[in-house]
Write a protein that holds these residues in place. Structure first.
Motif, PDB file in Angstrom:
ATOM      1  N   ASP A  66      -2.644  -3.647  -7.738  1.00  0.00           N
ATOM      2  CA  ASP A  66      -2.628  -2.463  -6.884  1.00  0.00           C
ATOM      3  C   ASP A  66      -1.417  -1.589  -7.201  1.00  0.00           C
ATOM      4  O   ASP A  66      -0.290  -2.087  -7.301  1.00  0.00           O
ATOM      5  CB  ASP A  66      -2.556  -2.862  -5.407  1.00  0.00           C
ATOM      6  N   LEU A  67      -1.663  -0.289  -7.346  1.00  0.00           N
ATOM      7  CA  LEU A  67      -0.587   0.685  -7.434  1.00  0.00           C
ATOM      8  C   LEU A  67      -0.427   1.365  -6.087  1.00  0.00           C
ATOM      9  O   LEU A  67      -1.410   1.623  -5.392  1.00  0.00           O
ATOM     10  CB  LEU A  67      -0.891   1.744  -8.506  1.00  0.00           C
ATOM     11  N   SER A  68       0.812   1.673  -5.723  1.00  0.00           N
ATOM     12  CA  SER A  68       1.080   2.340  -4.454  1.00  0.00           C
ATOM     13  C   SER A  68       0.634   3.800  -4.515  1.00  0.00           C
ATOM     14  O   SER A  68       0.915   4.512  -5.488  1.00  0.00           O
ATOM     15  CB  SER A  68       2.571   2.267  -4.136  1.00  0.00           C
ATOM     16  N   ALA A  69      -0.054   4.252  -3.485  1.00  0.00           N
ATOM     17  CA  ALA A  69      -0.459   5.654  -3.420  1.00  0.00           C
ATOM     18  C   ALA A  69       0.748   6.584  -3.374  1.00  0.00           C
ATOM     19  O   ALA A  69       0.667   7.740  -3.788  1.00  0.00           O
ATOM     20  CB  ALA A  69      -1.345   5.882  -2.197  1.00  0.00           C
ATOM     21  N   ASP A  70       1.860   6.079  -2.863  1.00  0.00           N
ATOM     22  CA  ASP A  70       3.077   6.893  -2.776  1.00  0.00           C
ATOM     23  C   ASP A  70       3.933   6.817  -4.030  1.00  0.00           C
ATOM     24  O   ASP A  70       4.879   7.582  -4.181  1.00  0.00           O
ATOM     25  CB  ASP A  70       3.922   6.438  -1.569  1.00  0.00           C
ATOM     26  N   ASP A  71       3.605   5.862  -4.918  1.00  0.00           N
ATOM     27  CA  ASP A  71       4.441   5.652  -6.105  1.00  0.00           C
ATOM     28  C   ASP A  71       3.556   5.130  -7.236  1.00  0.00           C
ATOM     29  O   ASP A  71       3.810   4.077  -7.798  1.00  0.00           O
ATOM     30  CB  ASP A  71       5.554   4.647  -5.756  1.00  0.00           C
ATOM     31  N   LYS A 128     -12.173   6.134  -1.063  1.00  0.00           N
ATOM     32  CA  LYS A 128     -13.432   6.049  -0.317  1.00  0.00           C
ATOM     33  C   LYS A 128     -14.619   5.921  -1.270  1.00  0.00           C
ATOM     34  O   LYS A 128     -14.527   6.260  -2.453  1.00  0.00           O
ATOM     35  CB  LYS A 128     -13.620   7.306   0.543  1.00  0.00           C
ATOM     36  N   GLU A 129     -15.740   5.461  -0.743  1.00  0.00           N
ATOM     37  CA  GLU A 129     -16.977   5.458  -1.519  1.00  0.00           C
ATOM     38  C   GLU A 129     -17.272   6.878  -1.958  1.00  0.00           C
ATOM     39  O   GLU A 129     -17.145   7.834  -1.180  1.00  0.00           O
ATOM     40  CB  GLU A 129     -18.119   4.919  -0.655  1.00  0.00           C
ATOM     41  N   SER A 171      -6.600   2.654  -6.115  1.00  0.00           N
ATOM     42  CA  SER A 171      -7.651   2.431  -5.116  1.00  0.00           C
ATOM     43  C   SER A 171      -7.800   0.942  -4.829  1.00  0.00           C
ATOM     44  O   SER A 171      -8.306   0.178  -5.659  1.00  0.00           O
ATOM     45  CB  SER A 171      -8.980   2.998  -5.613  1.00  0.00           C
ATOM     46  N   LYS A 172      -7.401   0.530  -3.640  1.00  0.00           N
ATOM     47  CA  LYS A 172      -7.595  -0.867  -3.245  1.00  0.00           C
ATOM     48  C   LYS A 172      -9.077  -1.207  -3.174  1.00  0.00           C
ATOM     49  O   LYS A 172      -9.490  -2.333  -3.442  1.00  0.00           O
ATOM     50  CB  LYS A 172      -6.901  -1.126  -1.906  1.00  0.00           C
ATOM     51  N   ARG A 173      -9.890  -0.232  -2.800  1.00  0.00           N
ATOM     52  CA  ARG A 173     -11.343  -0.453  -2.724  1.00  0.00           C
ATOM     53  C   ARG A 173     -11.898  -0.797  -4.102  1.00  0.00           C
ATOM     54  O   ARG A 173     -12.655  -1.769  -4.258  1.00  0.00           O
ATOM     55  CB  ARG A 173     -12.030   0.804  -2.183  1.00  0.00           C
ATOM     56  N   TYR A 174     -11.526  -0.023  -5.135  1.00  0.00           N
ATOM     57  CA  TYR A 174     -11.992  -0.323  -6.486  1.00  0.00           C
ATOM     58  C   TYR A 174     -11.474  -1.674  -6.962  1.00  0.00           C
ATOM     59  O   TYR A 174     -12.192  -2.440  -7.609  1.00  0.00           O
ATOM     60  CB  TYR A 174     -11.552   0.766  -7.460  1.00  0.00           C
ATOM     61  N   ASN A 175     -10.218  -1.987  -6.661  1.00  0.00           N
ATOM     62  CA  ASN A 175      -9.676  -3.279  -7.087  1.00  0.00           C
ATOM     63  C   ASN A 175     -10.419  -4.439  -6.435  1.00  0.00           C
ATOM     64  O   ASN A 175     -10.649  -5.472  -7.066  1.00  0.00           O
ATOM     65  CB  ASN A 175      -8.181  -3.352  -6.792  1.00  0.00           C
ATOM     66  N   GLU A 176     -10.803  -4.282  -5.184  1.00  0.00           N
ATOM     67  CA  GLU A 176     -11.570  -5.331  -4.510  1.00  0.00           C
ATOM     68  C   GLU A 176     -12.934  -5.517  -5.170  1.00  0.00           C
ATOM     69  O   GLU A 176     -13.394  -6.656  -5.376  1.00  0.00           O
ATOM     70  CB  GLU A 176     -11.734  -4.987  -3.027  1.00  0.00           C
TER      71      GLU A 176
END
Length: 233
Positions: free
Chosen positions: A90-95, A11-12, A69-74
């Motif tokens: 992107d790295l998986s939040a679960d892995d 999140k922001e 963080s997909k948000r940061y990558n975007e």
């Protein structure tokens, strides 16, 4: 409301702008230990909004960022859309220790900035170092920064304030600390804490993995009480 560190970074948050100051301090010192050249490939683990890429994209052959963080990558991809040598994965939040996006590549420089304190245990630290070992070119250097080796929040805060004062950024840092106290960050930190791995444990892990590692004698980030580990492959 964020309940874990993984939630928080999606999140922001208050660090979106303040990371720049710490990165400026780091960038002014890092090349004493890792000189750059135009033929190097760089891996940035925990790349966030792309601060390292902003500084190095025109100084190295390629730079790859990994972040959960997909948000940061975007944000980072948008900034570097015109730079064909910059990649964000992107790295998986679960892995998040699965580095398969870059598993078939080898890197000359590997940077891990202010990431490890959000891991869950020292077993994940060992997995991180093993992952780095797998993607490091012979002769590569890895720098793992901002490591908390003892829990001392007061010293951490005083160190940041002192360095901010010397850089003429005291007021902005005090504002940030005030905002953090009344934000999701304070709640998540209270519930999840930071991972603390003593120096001797870091060195023991490196010995098990047969890594040539040492702690730098001087601070290269604004958190003076934190340590920085240099690995030579």
């Amino acid at each position: 409301m964020a309940s874990t560190w993984l939630d928080f970074w999606q999140k922001e948050n208050e660090f979106d702008d303040s990371m720049v100051a710490n990165y400026a301090y780091f960038l002014a010192r890092v090349e004493k230990y890792i000189p750059l050249s135009a033929n190097q490939k760089v891996l940035d683990i925990g790349s966030g909004p792309g601060n390292l890429e902003d500084a190095w994209h025109d100084r190295v052959a390629e730079i790859h960022g990994l972040d959960v963080s997909k948000r940061y990558n975007e944000i980072a991809r948008a900034k570097h859309v015109a730079h064909p040598n910059v990649f964000f994965h992107d790295l998986s939040a679960d892995d998040y220790l699965n580095f398969s996006p870059v598993a078939d590549q080898r890197f000359d420089v590997i940077i891990v900035m202010s990431v490890v304190q959000y891991y869950r245990n020292s077993a994940e630290v060992e997995q991180l170092l093993n992952n780095i070992k797998q993607v490091a070119e012979p002769g590569a250097k890895a720098l793992i920064c901002d490591l908390i080796v003892e829990e001392n929040i007061i010293k951490d805060i005083l160190s940041i304030i002192g360095k901010s004062f010397r850089q003429g950024q005291l007021l902005s840092m005090v504002r940030l600390l005030f905002r953090l106290r009344f934000s999701d960050y304070h709640t998540v930190r209270k519930e999840n804490g930071f991972l603390v791995v003593p120096e001797r444990e870091w060195l023991a892990i490196c010995q098990r993995l047969k890594l040539n590692a040492r702690f730098l004698s001087e601070p290269i980030t604004m958190q003076e009480e934190r340590r920085n580990l240099l690995i030579q492959f």
